[in-house]
Design an enzyme around this catalytic site. Structure first.
Site, PDB file in Angstrom:
ATOM      1  N   GLY A  47       0.839  -1.198   0.000  1.00 56.38           N
ATOM      2  CA  GLY A  47       0.000   0.000   0.000  1.00 56.38           C
ATOM      3  C   GLY A  47       0.867   1.239   0.000  1.00 56.38           C
ATOM      4  O   GLY A  47       2.010   1.212   0.472  1.00 56.38           O
ATOM      5  N   GLN A  52       2.793  10.130   1.062  1.00 58.87           N
ATOM      6  CA  GLN A  52       4.128   9.511   1.058  1.00 58.87           C
ATOM      7  C   GLN A  52       4.927   9.884  -0.189  1.00 58.87           C
ATOM      8  O   GLN A  52       6.144   9.701  -0.221  1.00 58.87           O
ATOM      9  CB  GLN A  52       4.019   7.979   1.136  1.00 58.87           C
ATOM     10  CG  GLN A  52       3.511   7.472   2.473  1.00 58.87           C
ATOM     11  CD  GLN A  52       3.448   5.964   2.496  1.00 58.87           C
ATOM     12  OE1 GLN A  52       2.459   5.374   2.093  1.00 58.87           O
ATOM     13  NE2 GLN A  52       4.519   5.323   2.944  1.00 58.87           N
ATOM     14  N   CYS A  93       6.879   0.089   6.917  1.00 58.70           N
ATOM     15  CA  CYS A  93       6.325   1.237   6.213  1.00 58.70           C
ATOM     16  C   CYS A  93       7.349   1.690   5.178  1.00 58.70           C
ATOM     17  O   CYS A  93       8.549   1.766   5.481  1.00 58.70           O
ATOM     18  CB  CYS A  93       6.029   2.366   7.197  1.00 58.70           C
ATOM     19  SG  CYS A  93       5.412   3.855   6.395  1.00 58.70           S
ATOM     20  N   LEU A  94       6.869   1.988   3.981  1.00 57.29           N
ATOM     21  CA  LEU A  94       7.778   2.408   2.914  1.00 57.29           C
ATOM     22  C   LEU A  94       8.461   3.731   3.248  1.00 57.29           C
ATOM     23  O   LEU A  94       9.464   4.074   2.627  1.00 57.29           O
ATOM     24  CB  LEU A  94       7.014   2.532   1.590  1.00 57.29           C
ATOM     25  CG  LEU A  94       6.382   1.228   1.086  1.00 57.29           C
ATOM     26  CD1 LEU A  94       5.577   1.479  -0.170  1.00 57.29           C
ATOM     27  CD2 LEU A  94       7.442   0.181   0.832  1.00 57.29           C
ATOM     28  N   HIS A 135      -3.617   1.330   8.070  1.00 60.63           N
ATOM     29  CA  HIS A 135      -2.280   1.929   7.994  1.00 60.63           C
ATOM     30  C   HIS A 135      -2.295   3.133   7.047  1.00 60.63           C
ATOM     31  O   HIS A 135      -1.750   4.193   7.360  1.00 60.63           O
ATOM     32  CB  HIS A 135      -1.295   0.849   7.517  1.00 60.63           C
ATOM     33  CG  HIS A 135       0.124   1.289   7.376  1.00 60.63           C
ATOM     34  ND1 HIS A 135       1.159   0.752   8.106  1.00 60.63           N
ATOM     35  CD2 HIS A 135       0.698   2.213   6.558  1.00 60.63           C
ATOM     36  CE1 HIS A 135       2.300   1.341   7.758  1.00 60.63           C
ATOM     37  NE2 HIS A 135       2.045   2.230   6.809  1.00 60.63           N
ATOM     38  N   GLU A 136      -2.947   2.970   5.883  1.00 59.89           N
ATOM     39  CA  GLU A 136      -2.934   4.057   4.890  1.00 59.89           C
ATOM     40  C   GLU A 136      -3.769   5.248   5.365  1.00 59.89           C
ATOM     41  O   GLU A 136      -3.394   6.398   5.140  1.00 59.89           O
ATOM     42  CB  GLU A 136      -3.430   3.552   3.529  1.00 59.89           C
ATOM     43  CG  GLU A 136      -2.633   2.417   2.924  1.00 59.89           C
ATOM     44  CD  GLU A 136      -1.141   2.631   2.903  1.00 59.89           C
ATOM     45  OE1 GLU A 136      -0.692   3.789   2.790  1.00 59.89           O
ATOM     46  OE2 GLU A 136      -0.414   1.638   3.041  1.00 59.89           O
ATOM     47  N   HIS A 139      -1.801   7.343   7.496  1.00 56.30           N
ATOM     48  CA  HIS A 139      -0.908   8.248   6.750  1.00 56.30           C
ATOM     49  C   HIS A 139      -1.641   9.535   6.365  1.00 56.30           C
ATOM     50  O   HIS A 139      -1.049  10.616   6.378  1.00 56.30           O
ATOM     51  CB  HIS A 139      -0.403   7.578   5.465  1.00 56.30           C
ATOM     52  CG  HIS A 139       0.835   6.757   5.635  1.00 56.30           C
ATOM     53  ND1 HIS A 139       2.013   7.271   6.098  1.00 56.30           N
ATOM     54  CD2 HIS A 139       1.080   5.443   5.372  1.00 56.30           C
ATOM     55  CE1 HIS A 139       2.937   6.300   6.125  1.00 56.30           C
ATOM     56  NE2 HIS A 139       2.389   5.187   5.696  1.00 56.30           N
TER      57      HIS A 139
HETATM   58 NI    NI Z   1       3.363   3.364   5.601  1.00 60.40          NI
END
Ligand code: NI
Length: 164
Positions: A47, A52, A93-94, A135-136, A139
């Site tokens: 995701g 991000q 997390c990216l 999670h998204e 963000h």
């Molecule tokens: Ni993340």
């Protein structure tokens, strides 16, 4: 086009993203495609949220399929209901490269959103997909897993977190 993913502690990761106006949705297709291309370029990513990649919009892309061929895009997502059961599982997390933590999430959520066609969509999710949605959406509110993660117990380390 592969986009660069902001890394913690970039302050833009901590901003609350703005609602997308329905009239602006058609103009977001290219961004969504670029976000998916970026997600697919990262082996274990499932995701990616617009903030991000430096776009403070309430929108995210995801794909939890093992063949990575079932992409989804949700715009202005809201959790309208959830069950009362929670589960702790490992997340990465990216935007927090190298970090893994145990995060507690509802196991089932129902999300209302717009899709890329500008239509209202209601998506029921459980398991990994429910975790990714939560999670998204975090963000989009400037919340990252560093805020809520617990250390991964030694016996679960190296189990291969899904990063979102
Ligand atoms: Ni993340």
């Amino acid at each position: 086009m592969i986009l660069s993913v902001l890394q913690q502690p970039d302050p833009r990761l901590r901003e609350k993203s703005g609602e997308v106006q329905p009239a602006d949705i058609p103009g977001l297709k290219e961004l969504a495609l670029n976000m998916l291309e970026t997600l697919y370029s990262i082996g274990n990513g499932v995701g990616l949220a617009a903030p991000q990649v430096g776009r403070p919009l309430r929108m995210f892309v995801y794909d939890v399929s093992s063949d990575r061929n079932q992409p989804g895009v949700l715009i202005n997502p809201e959790i309208i209901s959830h069950n009362n059961a929670t589960a702790k599982n490992i997340e990465g997390c990216l935007s927090c490269r190298g970090f893994e933590g145990l995060v507690e999430r509802y196991t089932k959520v129902t999300v209302r959103a717009f899709n890329l066609d500008g239509k209202r969509a209601t998506v029921k999710a459980d398991g990994l997909l429910a975790r990714v949605f939560q999670h998204e959406i975090d963000h989009l509110d400037g919340v990252i897993i560093l805020d809520k993660a617990e250390p991964v117990p030694p016996e679960q380390q190296g189990a291969g977190a899904r990063v979102v």
